[in-house]
Design a protein around this motif. Structure first.
Motif: not given
Length: 543
Positions: A168-169, A174-175, A187-197, A346-348
């Motif tokens: 995508a870059q 842009a990253y 574009v980049g990596f999505y953050q997720i709502t996760m705590r200690r797996g 993904g990205g916007f």
């Protein structure tokens, strides 16, 4: 149906979902308030809820999911769209893909400009920061000590996800290392709502810790059938639990947090809606509010499917032995592919040069699958060959639909009409996205990893062929909202005012994604929790 006992609290909250959990937890911080929260679903103590990738198992699970269907959609060839919604403590935050996206600052500035003071991005940023603990560390944009843990999973993402970001870059985008930071673009990596797996739902972050307080009561498997009124003041709710009709009375307020489908449904069942339609169903109108159930918005999208020349998650999540190894790794370490979402990158992006901000959201999944048969518990059946999917959805669809109850029976699902692609520009912008996604796939970082494009196939390049593919494969991205629209007056099509009070009645507010005047760019869990945080302050200010 037997009639049970009645109890009384200061505030009664309907719906223990993303917003409702936040409202309940924050209000119960005041020891002088008695708070009750009522949830139609049951416990969230399920592996399909707690294990991050377990949302595939919750996708059709009857004990965890309302499993709604829309009416046949004309622009989708008469197909019905499937709408999973959480029927469990934590609501949809307990069964979603955990992607954490706030939206664009301009989204909220648009809310404020539409007559909703206090809802600009500058007003709401403190609530976004208050709700999260970002493991990357707090800064001017991110929170460091909130109930919801937000994790960066870029290092653990599949190698193909990294290849997509590089491609995508190479295609000119842009990253962006943080879609929730200064700007969403890139574009980049999505953050997720996760705590200690483990999944960090609104129930995990807010409700379960708050239930240690003696002034907060949770009722589960309790389906609210209507709001009770004294004249035009809400004074409680009626619900059904275990074969008994019961009531909970509210000394101060009733807060409706049942979501974009449940909240308008309960309002209509309670006599708040279009009077003629309600009367025709045998419901006595309490307040004229024709806008209830209108302004229905949702993100929709489709995927391009590719066969890969290298192993993908198909090899990890498909064969029984491989799944067993992944499961053992997860049990021992809380790591590996089962600790992630399949929407890893993904990205916007802007679909054309005329755009002043991103209008398309991209999704990269390092697996390919056929969707489960409705009624089955599994979302995905990975293909036997190595494959991946590159998907897209529209950030700001113009199409608007509606929903309405079919009868006075609270157990009957409402009729849902999203009216996808009723605004032709929605289809046009998704059509243009095909060239954009194919350009990314053709870049040096990704092209050698592709054996072939499977769907729609490289020979499908003409407008008619691509439009037919998009119509045939479009699905909801599961972001319904807007059905109890916030605005300054009912005559302008609003259901609640900027303080989230329902127009035309007293003692009743709505706090969930249904109040959105316009849909935000990206996933709606973070904005929904923010609405709960904001609502708790609005309520406490009045109490």
């Amino acid at each position: 149906m037997r009639t049970g006992e009645t109890e009384t609290h200061d505030v009664v909250i309907v719906g223990a979902g993303s917003a409702g959990c936040a409202v309940a937890a924050r209000l119960s911080e005041r020891a002088d308030l008695s708070v009750a929260i009522i949830e139609a679903g049951g416990s969230d103590r399920s592996i399909w809820v707690r294990m991050p990738i377990g949302y595939g198992g919750a996708f059709y699970h009857p004990a965890l999911n309302w499993r709604y269907y829309t009416e046949p959609e004309a622009e989708l060839g008469g197909r019905k769209a499937y709408w999973p919604r959480g029927k469990v403590v934590g609501g949809s935050s307990s069964i979603n893909a955990m992607v954490y996206i706030r939206g664009q600052a301009a989204d909220y500035d648009g809310w404020a400009a539409a007559g909703n003071p206090g809802w600009s991005y500058a007003d709401l940023l403190p609530y976004f920061r208050r709700l999260e603990t970002n493991l990357a560390g707090a800064n001017e944009w991110r929170g460091g000590d909130g109930p919801i843990t937000v994790s960066d999973v870029s290092e653990a993402a599949h190698p193909l996800s990294h290849a997509f970001v590089r491609a995508a870059q190479e295609a000119g985008f842009a990253y962006n290392g943080d879609f929730n930071g200064r700007d969403q673009d890139g574009v980049g990596f999505y953050q997720i709502t996760m705590r200690r797996g483990l999944r960090c739902s609104a129930a995990t972050g807010y409700l379960h810790p708050a239930l240690r307080r003696p002034n907060l009561r949770l009722l589960t498997e309790a389906a609210v059938s209507r709001i009770l009124f004294d004249g035009r003041r809400a004074v409680g709710v009626e619900y059904r639990a275990h074969g008994t009709v019961r009531r909970i009375m509210a000394r101060r307020e009733v807060v409706l947090s049942a979501g974009a489908i449940g909240s308008p449904q309960i309002l209509q069942l309670s006599g708040i809606g279009a009077p003629d339609k309600l009367a025709a169903l045998g419901i006595t109108p309490v307040a004229s509010a024709p806008a209830v159930g209108r302004n229905l918005m949702d993100h929709v999208g489709f995927d391009l499917v590719y066969e890969a020349t290298v192993p993908t998650l198909n090899a990890t999540l498909g064969p029984l032995l491989a799944r067993g190894k992944a499961g053992l790794r997860y049990l021992l370490t809380r790591g590996g592919p089962l600790s992630l979402s399949v929407n890893q990158a993904g990205g916007f992006v802007r679909g054309d040069a005329s755009r002043t901000r991103p209008n398309l959201q991209l999704y990269f999944s390092p697996l390919s699958y056929t969707r489960a048969v409705p009624g089955k518990r599994r979302l995905t059946a990975p293909d036997s060959f190595p494959g991946f999917m590159l998907g897209v959805s529209n950030c700001h669809p113009k199409s608007r639909g509606w929903l309405h109850i079919r009868s006075a029976d609270a157990a009957e699902a409402p009729e849902i009409h999203p009216l996808y692609y009723s605004a032709p520009e929605d289809l046009d912008e998704l059509l243009r996205s095909v060239d954009l996604m194919r350009a990314i796939a053709a870049q040096p970082a990704l092209a050698p990893l592709i054996a072939r494009e499977l769907s729609p196939g490289p020979d499908v390049t003409d407008r008619d062929g691509l439009l037919a593919y998009i119509r045939a494969t479009t699905t909801s991205v599961f972001h319904p909202c807007g059905t109890c629209r916030m605005g300054p007056d009912a005559e302008g099509g609003a259901v609640v005012d900027p303080a989230l009070k329902v127009h035309g009645v007293a003692g009743l507010r709505v706090a969930d994604a249904s109040i959105m005047p316009a849909i935000t760019a990206g996933n709606l869990n973070a904005p929904s929790i923010m609405i709960g945080e904001k609502a708790s302050d609005l309520i406490r200010a009045d109490l």
